[in-house]
Design a protein around this motif. Structure first.
Motif, PDB file in Angstrom:
ATOM      1  N   ILE A 160       0.707  -1.304   0.199  1.00 16.42           N
ATOM      2  CA  ILE A 160       0.182  -0.097  -0.022  1.00 16.42           C
ATOM      3  C   ILE A 160       0.942   1.117   0.195  1.00 16.42           C
ATOM      4  O   ILE A 160       1.913   1.518   1.126  1.00 16.42           O
ATOM      5  N   GLU A 208       0.548   4.787   0.802  1.00  9.66           N
ATOM      6  CA  GLU A 208      -0.493   5.687   1.591  1.00  9.66           C
ATOM      7  C   GLU A 208       0.225   7.257   1.146  1.00  9.66           C
ATOM      8  O   GLU A 208       1.494   7.564   1.449  1.00  9.66           O
ATOM      9  N   LYS A 265      -4.900   1.823   9.186  1.00  8.56           N
ATOM     10  CA  LYS A 265      -4.195   0.695   9.601  1.00  8.56           C
ATOM     11  C   LYS A 265      -4.977  -0.776   9.329  1.00  8.56           C
ATOM     12  O   LYS A 265      -4.367  -1.847   9.231  1.00  8.56           O
ATOM     13  N   VAL A 302      -4.195  -1.778   5.760  1.00 14.29           N
ATOM     14  CA  VAL A 302      -2.758  -2.039   5.551  1.00 14.29           C
ATOM     15  C   VAL A 302      -2.730  -3.646   6.266  1.00 14.29           C
ATOM     16  O   VAL A 302      -2.255  -4.465   5.587  1.00 14.29           O
ATOM     17  N   LYS A 304       0.183  -6.089   5.207  1.00 10.84           N
ATOM     18  CA  LYS A 304       0.762  -5.910   4.005  1.00 10.84           C
ATOM     19  C   LYS A 304       1.929  -4.795   4.492  1.00 10.84           C
ATOM     20  O   LYS A 304       2.021  -3.958   5.390  1.00 10.84           O
ATOM     21  N   ARG A 330       3.781  -1.222   3.530  1.00  8.77           N
ATOM     22  CA  ARG A 330       3.297  -0.017   3.378  1.00  8.77           C
ATOM     23  C   ARG A 330       4.352   0.968   3.018  1.00  8.77           C
ATOM     24  O   ARG A 330       5.456   0.917   3.749  1.00  8.77           O
TER      25      ARG A 330
END
Length: 284
Positions: free
Chosen positions: A27, A29, A45, A48, A51, A53
């Motif tokens: 991810i 962000e 959170k 995610v 995963k 990030r």
């Protein structure tokens, strides 16, 4: 002034996004450097989970370098690695691509260990509207493949894009909480145009911007200055509230048209004509 904005296309896209997250490995962000806390989605959170990030703080060109340094230090103290970028100009975008691909290397090593074939890493770009997600994807790809504009709500559907043999990206519309509980954050989102214009009153938001910047100038130890307002409008903020400043500006320059003055002031902030200005500083 109560600010709430959750249009139908975002509700639909968020539902589809949650379904696609099952396929995602990494991810990305994306937050707005002017308001990195206000653009932290409360569900991030959860999305995610386990995963990988990559935290991207975009629009670094809009804030003073000393503010960026403070944020870098603060995020590192929280155990985060922030990647500050200017996706419009491509600054530091390569580091984001490398970070995403590094996550993919680890993913594919685990796949090999289980006797599976390697595959491109699948990443999704998530963030509030208008924080620069589509511009980031265009820079990662090296050409314009998704629409990008300085306003909320341009991207309205999910789309997978092959960046390279190692990386696939999912471009998603901006996500925003169903309800914004912190109205001070909501005002910051409106000032930065990270929320739809239908959600707020320009005059109230322009006045709030002046009040916030004046407060930050007085408390930030020189990190934030309203000198850009003074020089651009030839009007000192020292003797006014945000509301009275806006009305005085309208009287002096716009024949008393307060709405026109408010739109002008907000546009000048959003395009950098008032200088590099942050609306948030790291917590003490």
């Amino acid at each position: 002034m109560k600010i709430q904005w959750y249009p139908g296309h975002i509700a639909k896209a968020e539902k589809n996004l949650k379904e696609q997250l099952k396929r995602v490995d990494v991810i990305l962000e994306v937050r707005d450097a002017r308001i990195p806390l206000a653009t932290n989605h409360p569900q991030m959170k959860t999305w995610v989970g386990e995963k990988a990030r990559v935290l991207v703080i975009n629009r670094m060109d809009m804030i003073p370098p000393r503010v960026r340094q403070r944020w870098e230090k603060w995020f590192e103290e929280q155990g985060e690695i922030p990647y500050f970028t200017n996706s419009q100009q491509g600054q530091s975008v390569e580091a984001v691509a490398i970070a995403a691909q590094d996550a993919g290397v680890k993913l594919n090593q685990r796949r090999r260990d289980r006797g599976m074939l390697p595959r491109p890493v699948r990443a999704v770009v998530i963030g509030f509207p208008n924080v620069g997600k589509s511009a980031l994807i265009n820079r990662l790809l090296g050409r314009r493949v998704v629409d990008s504009a300085r306003r909320a709500g341009v991207t309205r559907s999910l789309r997978w894009i092959r960046i390279s043999e190692e990386l696939e990206l999912l471009d998603a519309p901006g996500v925003i909480p169903t309800r914004i509980e912190n109205q001070e954050d909501a005002k910051k989102l409106a000032i930065c145009e990270d929320i739809g214009e239908a959600a707020y009153d320009n005059q109230g938001i322009a006045a709030a911007m002046v009040d916030l910047l004046t407060y930050l100038e007085a408390t930030s130890e020189g990190l934030v200055s309203v000198s850009g307002l003074k020089s651009r409008y030839e009007l000192d903020t020292s003797f006014f509230t945000g509301e009275t400043y806006l009305h005085e500006l309208a009287k002096l320059s716009y024949n008393g048209d307060v709405e026109r003055a408010a739109r002008k002031m907000l546009n000048d902030f959003r395009t950098g004509l008032l200088g590099q200005l942050a609306l948030e500083l790291p917590p003490n």
